[in-house]
Scaffold this motif. Structure first.
Motif, PDB file in Angstrom:
ATOM      1  N   SER A   7       0.598  -1.236   0.065  1.00 21.68           N
ATOM      2  CA  SER A   7      -0.027  -0.087   0.042  1.00 21.68           C
ATOM      3  C   SER A   7       0.825   1.319   0.148  1.00 21.68           C
ATOM      4  O   SER A   7       0.326   2.361  -0.457  1.00 21.68           O
ATOM      5  CB  SER A   7      -1.042  -0.043   1.473  1.00 21.68           C
ATOM      6  N   VAL A   8       2.074   1.153   0.116  1.00 22.15           N
ATOM      7  CA  VAL A   8       2.893   2.057   0.272  1.00 22.15           C
ATOM      8  C   VAL A   8       4.445   2.177  -0.431  1.00 22.15           C
ATOM      9  O   VAL A   8       4.754   1.000  -0.384  1.00 22.15           O
ATOM     10  CB  VAL A   8       3.433   2.494   1.805  1.00 22.15           C
ATOM     11  N   PHE A   9       4.521   3.084  -1.244  1.00 18.19           N
ATOM     12  CA  PHE A   9       5.737   2.817  -2.239  1.00 18.19           C
ATOM     13  C   PHE A   9       6.697   3.949  -1.643  1.00 18.19           C
ATOM     14  O   PHE A   9       6.468   4.955  -1.075  1.00 18.19           O
ATOM     15  CB  PHE A   9       5.382   3.408  -3.470  1.00 18.19           C
ATOM     16  N   VAL A  10       7.943   3.515  -1.091  1.00 21.18           N
ATOM     17  CA  VAL A  10       9.096   4.143  -0.617  1.00 21.18           C
ATOM     18  C   VAL A  10      10.383   4.206  -1.467  1.00 21.18           C
ATOM     19  O   VAL A  10      10.768   3.476  -2.011  1.00 21.18           O
ATOM     20  CB  VAL A  10       9.483   3.465   0.735  1.00 21.18           C
ATOM     21  N   VAL A  11      10.637   5.773  -1.619  1.00 20.87           N
ATOM     22  CA  VAL A  11      11.934   5.787  -2.958  1.00 20.87           C
ATOM     23  C   VAL A  11      12.599   7.051  -2.443  1.00 20.87           C
ATOM     24  O   VAL A  11      12.283   7.756  -1.389  1.00 20.87           O
ATOM     25  CB  VAL A  11      10.921   6.110  -4.227  1.00 20.87           C
ATOM     26  N   HIS A  12      13.779   7.057  -2.699  1.00 20.33           N
ATOM     27  CA  HIS A  12      14.786   8.174  -2.316  1.00 20.33           C
ATOM     28  C   HIS A  12      14.280   9.531  -3.051  1.00 20.33           C
ATOM     29  O   HIS A  12      14.220  10.259  -2.430  1.00 20.33           O
ATOM     30  CB  HIS A  12      16.171   7.888  -2.580  1.00 20.33           C
ATOM     31  N   GLY A  13      14.041   9.601  -4.223  1.00 17.68           N
ATOM     32  CA  GLY A  13      13.588  10.661  -4.928  1.00 17.68           C
ATOM     33  C   GLY A  13      12.220  10.857  -4.907  1.00 17.68           C
ATOM     34  O   GLY A  13      11.395  11.712  -4.218  1.00 17.68           O
ATOM     35  N   GLY A  14      11.750  10.346  -6.225  1.00 19.82           N
ATOM     36  CA  GLY A  14      10.253  10.208  -6.497  1.00 19.82           C
ATOM     37  C   GLY A  14       9.805   9.621  -7.654  1.00 19.82           C
ATOM     38  O   GLY A  14      10.382   8.624  -8.027  1.00 19.82           O
ATOM     39  N   LEU A  15       8.719  10.303  -8.436  1.00 18.18           N
ATOM     40  CA  LEU A  15       8.206   9.333  -9.488  1.00 18.18           C
ATOM     41  C   LEU A  15       8.772   9.906 -10.807  1.00 18.18           C
ATOM     42  O   LEU A  15       9.638  10.817 -10.902  1.00 18.18           O
ATOM     43  CB  LEU A  15       6.771   9.719  -9.347  1.00 18.18           C
ATOM     44  N   ILE A  85       6.252   7.628   0.046  1.00 21.44           N
ATOM     45  CA  ILE A  85       7.276   8.194   1.007  1.00 21.44           C
ATOM     46  C   ILE A  85       8.406   8.404   0.253  1.00 21.44           C
ATOM     47  O   ILE A  85       9.014   7.583  -0.073  1.00 21.44           O
ATOM     48  CB  ILE A  85       7.226   7.534   2.320  1.00 21.44           C
ATOM     49  N   ARG A  86       9.255   9.471   0.280  1.00 24.09           N
ATOM     50  CA  ARG A  86      10.484   9.796  -0.143  1.00 24.09           C
ATOM     51  C   ARG A  86      11.105  10.769   0.763  1.00 24.09           C
ATOM     52  O   ARG A  86      10.697  11.129   1.750  1.00 24.09           O
ATOM     53  CB  ARG A  86       9.896  10.731  -1.621  1.00 24.09           C
ATOM     54  N   SER A  87      12.490  10.928   0.590  1.00 24.87           N
ATOM     55  CA  SER A  87      13.336  11.408   1.627  1.00 24.87           C
ATOM     56  C   SER A  87      14.439  12.446   0.661  1.00 24.87           C
ATOM     57  O   SER A  87      15.614  12.628   1.579  1.00 24.87           O
ATOM     58  CB  SER A  87      14.160  10.280   2.245  1.00 24.87           C
ATOM     59  N   HIS A  88      14.274  12.783  -0.409  1.00 27.59           N
ATOM     60  CA  HIS A  88      15.204  13.560  -1.161  1.00 27.59           C
ATOM     61  C   HIS A  88      15.666  14.985  -0.780  1.00 27.59           C
ATOM     62  O   HIS A  88      16.479  15.512  -1.151  1.00 27.59           O
ATOM     63  CB  HIS A  88      14.976  13.249  -2.506  1.00 27.59           C
ATOM     64  N   GLU A  89      14.707  15.444   0.162  1.00 28.32           N
ATOM     65  CA  GLU A  89      14.718  16.885   0.293  1.00 28.32           C
ATOM     66  C   GLU A  89      14.880  17.054   1.824  1.00 28.32           C
ATOM     67  O   GLU A  89      13.866  16.295   2.385  1.00 28.32           O
ATOM     68  CB  GLU A  89      13.617  17.535  -0.223  1.00 28.32           C
TER      69      GLU A  89
END
Length: 106
Positions: A7-15, A85-89
């Motif tokens: 149900s959740v996609f976790v990625v460093h940057g984005g789409l 969910i992302r974490s690049h910023e």
């Protein structure tokens, strides 16, 4: 990138701007490469950032894209996800919801 509880996609940057992007295509990305040797999808997953306007635009960072709430909504719908969910910023409050609470930056 990873999926959590289907149900959740976790990625460093984005789409990515790639239409109809499926999680199976993300899973098939060859990892263990430097960004300069990577395909466009890998670069997008590493360096893309959300924006408030619809659509996609080139990123001012030079890699990846800026993606709008329509891109996030379509990706979540196509893959039956609640959010990404992302974490690049860095965010002053530690996190920030965007795109109608479908995109969380931590």
């Amino acid at each position: 990138a990873a999926g959590v509880n289907d149900s959740v996609f976790v990625v460093h940057g984005g789409l990515s701007a790639q239409p109809g992007l499926r999680l199976s295509a993300v899973a098939a990305v060859l990892r263990g490469r430097e960004p300069e040797d990577a395909d466009a999808l890998m670069v997008d997953l590493l360096w893309s950032d959300p924006m408030d306007t619809v659509g996609t635009h080139p990123s001012p960072r030079g890699g990846g894209i800026l993606f709008g709430p329509d891109v996030t909504r379509r990706f979540c719908e196509d893959n039956k996800l609640l959010c990404i969910i992302r974490s690049h910023e860095m965010k002053i409050e530690g996190y920030e919801w965007a795109h109608n609470k479908q995109c969380l930056t931590v």
